[in-house]
Write a protein that holds these residues in place. Sequence first.
Motif, PDB file in Angstrom:
ATOM      1  N   THR A  72       0.830  -1.207   0.000  1.00 18.20           N
ATOM      2  CA  THR A  72       0.000   0.000   0.000  1.00 18.20           C
ATOM      3  C   THR A  72       0.858   1.248   0.000  1.00 18.20           C
ATOM      4  O   THR A  72       1.487   1.585   0.992  1.00 18.20           O
ATOM      5  CB  THR A  72      -0.927   0.044   1.238  1.00 18.20           C
ATOM      6  OG1 THR A  72      -0.121   0.042   2.410  1.00 18.20           O
ATOM      7  CG2 THR A  72      -1.881  -1.133   1.280  1.00 18.20           C
ATOM      8  N   GLN A  88     -11.855  -7.422  -1.393  1.00 16.63           N
ATOM      9  CA  GLN A  88     -11.062  -6.263  -1.760  1.00 16.63           C
ATOM     10  C   GLN A  88     -10.594  -5.610  -0.451  1.00 16.63           C
ATOM     11  O   GLN A  88     -10.925  -6.097   0.627  1.00 16.63           O
ATOM     12  CB  GLN A  88     -11.898  -5.287  -2.599  1.00 16.63           C
ATOM     13  CG  GLN A  88     -12.536  -5.897  -3.828  1.00 16.63           C
ATOM     14  CD  GLN A  88     -11.548  -6.529  -4.796  1.00 16.63           C
ATOM     15  OE1 GLN A  88     -10.394  -6.131  -4.877  1.00 16.63           O
ATOM     16  NE2 GLN A  88     -11.996  -7.525  -5.542  1.00 16.63           N
ATOM     17  N   ASP A 106     -19.269  -7.844  -9.934  1.00 17.60           N
ATOM     18  CA  ASP A 106     -18.019  -8.387 -10.449  1.00 17.60           C
ATOM     19  C   ASP A 106     -17.195  -7.252 -11.052  1.00 17.60           C
ATOM     20  O   ASP A 106     -17.600  -6.654 -12.050  1.00 17.60           O
ATOM     21  CB  ASP A 106     -18.350  -9.442 -11.519  1.00 17.60           C
ATOM     22  CG  ASP A 106     -17.127 -10.052 -12.156  1.00 17.60           C
ATOM     23  OD1 ASP A 106     -15.992  -9.712 -11.760  1.00 17.60           O
ATOM     24  OD2 ASP A 106     -17.297 -10.881 -13.078  1.00 17.60           O
ATOM     25  N   PRO A 107     -16.021  -6.933 -10.472  1.00 14.17           N
ATOM     26  CA  PRO A 107     -15.234  -5.822 -11.003  1.00 14.17           C
ATOM     27  C   PRO A 107     -14.742  -6.076 -12.430  1.00 14.17           C
ATOM     28  O   PRO A 107     -14.524  -5.133 -13.186  1.00 14.17           O
ATOM     29  CB  PRO A 107     -14.070  -5.681 -10.026  1.00 14.17           C
ATOM     30  CG  PRO A 107     -13.998  -6.978  -9.306  1.00 14.17           C
ATOM     31  CD  PRO A 107     -15.385  -7.554  -9.317  1.00 14.17           C
ATOM     32  N   LEU A 111     -15.694  -3.623 -16.225  1.00 18.58           N
ATOM     33  CA  LEU A 111     -14.771  -3.026 -17.183  1.00 18.58           C
ATOM     34  C   LEU A 111     -15.315  -3.239 -18.598  1.00 18.58           C
ATOM     35  O   LEU A 111     -15.369  -4.367 -19.082  1.00 18.58           O
ATOM     36  CB  LEU A 111     -13.381  -3.653 -17.057  1.00 18.58           C
ATOM     37  CG  LEU A 111     -12.277  -3.062 -17.923  1.00 18.58           C
ATOM     38  CD1 LEU A 111     -12.010  -1.608 -17.533  1.00 18.58           C
ATOM     39  CD2 LEU A 111     -11.009  -3.883 -17.794  1.00 18.58           C
ATOM     40  N   ALA A 124      -9.001  -8.981 -10.940  1.00 21.35           N
ATOM     41  CA  ALA A 124      -9.077  -7.547 -10.679  1.00 21.35           C
ATOM     42  C   ALA A 124      -8.834  -7.299  -9.200  1.00 21.35           C
ATOM     43  O   ALA A 124      -9.288  -8.069  -8.354  1.00 21.35           O
ATOM     44  CB  ALA A 124     -10.451  -7.005 -11.069  1.00 21.35           C
ATOM     45  N   GLU A 125      -8.093  -6.244  -8.918  1.00 20.84           N
ATOM     46  CA  GLU A 125      -7.870  -5.818  -7.542  1.00 20.84           C
ATOM     47  C   GLU A 125      -8.401  -4.401  -7.417  1.00 20.84           C
ATOM     48  O   GLU A 125      -7.942  -3.505  -8.114  1.00 20.84           O
ATOM     49  CB  GLU A 125      -6.387  -5.841  -7.194  1.00 20.84           C
ATOM     50  CG  GLU A 125      -5.789  -7.224  -7.195  1.00 20.84           C
ATOM     51  CD  GLU A 125      -4.300  -7.210  -6.879  1.00 20.84           C
ATOM     52  OE1 GLU A 125      -3.814  -6.214  -6.281  1.00 20.84           O
ATOM     53  OE2 GLU A 125      -3.634  -8.179  -7.230  1.00 20.84           O
ATOM     54  N   VAL A 126      -9.357  -4.243  -6.545  1.00 16.75           N
ATOM     55  CA  VAL A 126      -9.931  -2.922  -6.304  1.00 16.75           C
ATOM     56  C   VAL A 126      -9.526  -2.508  -4.895  1.00 16.75           C
ATOM     57  O   VAL A 126      -9.671  -3.284  -3.955  1.00 16.75           O
ATOM     58  CB  VAL A 126     -11.473  -2.955  -6.424  1.00 16.75           C
ATOM     59  CG1 VAL A 126     -12.065  -1.597  -6.093  1.00 16.75           C
ATOM     60  CG2 VAL A 126     -11.882  -3.412  -7.817  1.00 16.75           C
ATOM     61  N   THR A 127      -9.002  -1.315  -4.757  1.00 18.56           N
ATOM     62  CA  THR A 127      -8.615  -0.811  -3.448  1.00 18.56           C
ATOM     63  C   THR A 127      -9.415   0.454  -3.173  1.00 18.56           C
ATOM     64  O   THR A 127      -9.387   1.395  -3.959  1.00 18.56           O
ATOM     65  CB  THR A 127      -7.109  -0.491  -3.403  1.00 18.56           C
ATOM     66  OG1 THR A 127      -6.372  -1.673  -3.730  1.00 18.56           O
ATOM     67  CG2 THR A 127      -6.701  -0.001  -2.028  1.00 18.56           C
ATOM     68  N   TYR A 128     -10.113   0.451  -2.063  1.00 16.70           N
ATOM     69  CA  TYR A 128     -10.881   1.619  -1.626  1.00 16.70           C
ATOM     70  C   TYR A 128     -10.026   2.363  -0.614  1.00 16.70           C
ATOM     71  O   TYR A 128      -9.391   1.757   0.237  1.00 16.70           O
ATOM     72  CB  TYR A 128     -12.201   1.189  -0.983  1.00 16.70           C
ATOM     73  CG  TYR A 128     -13.086   0.428  -1.930  1.00 16.70           C
ATOM     74  CD1 TYR A 128     -13.995   1.082  -2.751  1.00 16.70           C
ATOM     75  CD2 TYR A 128     -13.021  -0.966  -2.001  1.00 16.70           C
ATOM     76  CE1 TYR A 128     -14.808   0.380  -3.628  1.00 16.70           C
ATOM     77  CE2 TYR A 128     -13.827  -1.676  -2.877  1.00 16.70           C
ATOM     78  CZ  TYR A 128     -14.714  -0.998  -3.688  1.00 16.70           C
ATOM     79  OH  TYR A 128     -15.508  -1.698  -4.556  1.00 16.70           O
ATOM     80  N   ARG A 129      -9.993   3.683  -0.723  1.00 15.66           N
ATOM     81  CA  ARG A 129      -9.191   4.508   0.181  1.00 15.66           C
ATOM     82  C   ARG A 129     -10.058   5.561   0.845  1.00 15.66           C
ATOM     83  O   ARG A 129     -11.032   6.037   0.265  1.00 15.66           O
ATOM     84  CB  ARG A 129      -8.060   5.176  -0.589  1.00 15.66           C
ATOM     85  CG  ARG A 129      -7.119   4.186  -1.210  1.00 15.66           C
ATOM     86  CD  ARG A 129      -5.954   4.837  -1.911  1.00 15.66           C
ATOM     87  NE  ARG A 129      -5.209   3.860  -2.686  1.00 15.66           N
ATOM     88  CZ  ARG A 129      -4.417   2.935  -2.176  1.00 15.66           C
ATOM     89  NH1 ARG A 129      -4.223   2.880  -0.882  1.00 15.66           N
ATOM     90  NH2 ARG A 129      -3.780   2.075  -2.950  1.00 15.66           N
TER      91      ARG A 129
END
Length: 138
Positions: A72, A88, A106-107, A111, A124-129
Motif C-alpha cells: 500500500t 477487496q 463483479d469488477p 470493465l 481484478a484488484e480494487v482498493t478503496y481509500r
Amino acid sequence: MSDLLERLRGRGWRLTSQRRVVAEVLNGDHVHLTADEVHARAVQRLPEISRATVYNTLGELVTLGEVLEVSTDGRAKRYDPNAHHAHQHLICSGCGAIRDVHPQGDPIAALPATERFGFVISGAEVTYRGLCPDCARP
C-alpha cells in the motif's frame, strides 16, 4: 484450529513450532500485519523465534498461495491470511489500517469491452481509500 492452520495441514506442510506460531499470529478476519508486527507477536508466544525465520515463513506462505502480500503506497508490505475468500481492501490514507470488504458485483464485468484493449482479464484488484473513524476525527 485456525483456517490457515487447517489449510496448511491439508497441504502436508511441515508445521514446526516456528511455522505454527507464525500461522497462529496471522489468524483472524481482518489481519493485515507487517512482517515486524508478525515477529513481535510471535516472540510473545515463542521468545526464541528469529526475525529471519518469520520473514522466511511469510515468504513460503505467499509462495504457497496461503497468504496474500498486500502493498500500500510505499508502506511496509502486509500479510493477509484471507487468501481463499474473494475480497477487496479498504485502506486508511492516514494510519494505513486495512479492512477486508466484500463489494457487490463483479469488477471484471464492470470493465467495458472498449477498455480491455484486447486483454483477456484474469483478475481484478480494487482498493478503496479513505480515512478510518479515528483519522477522520477533527
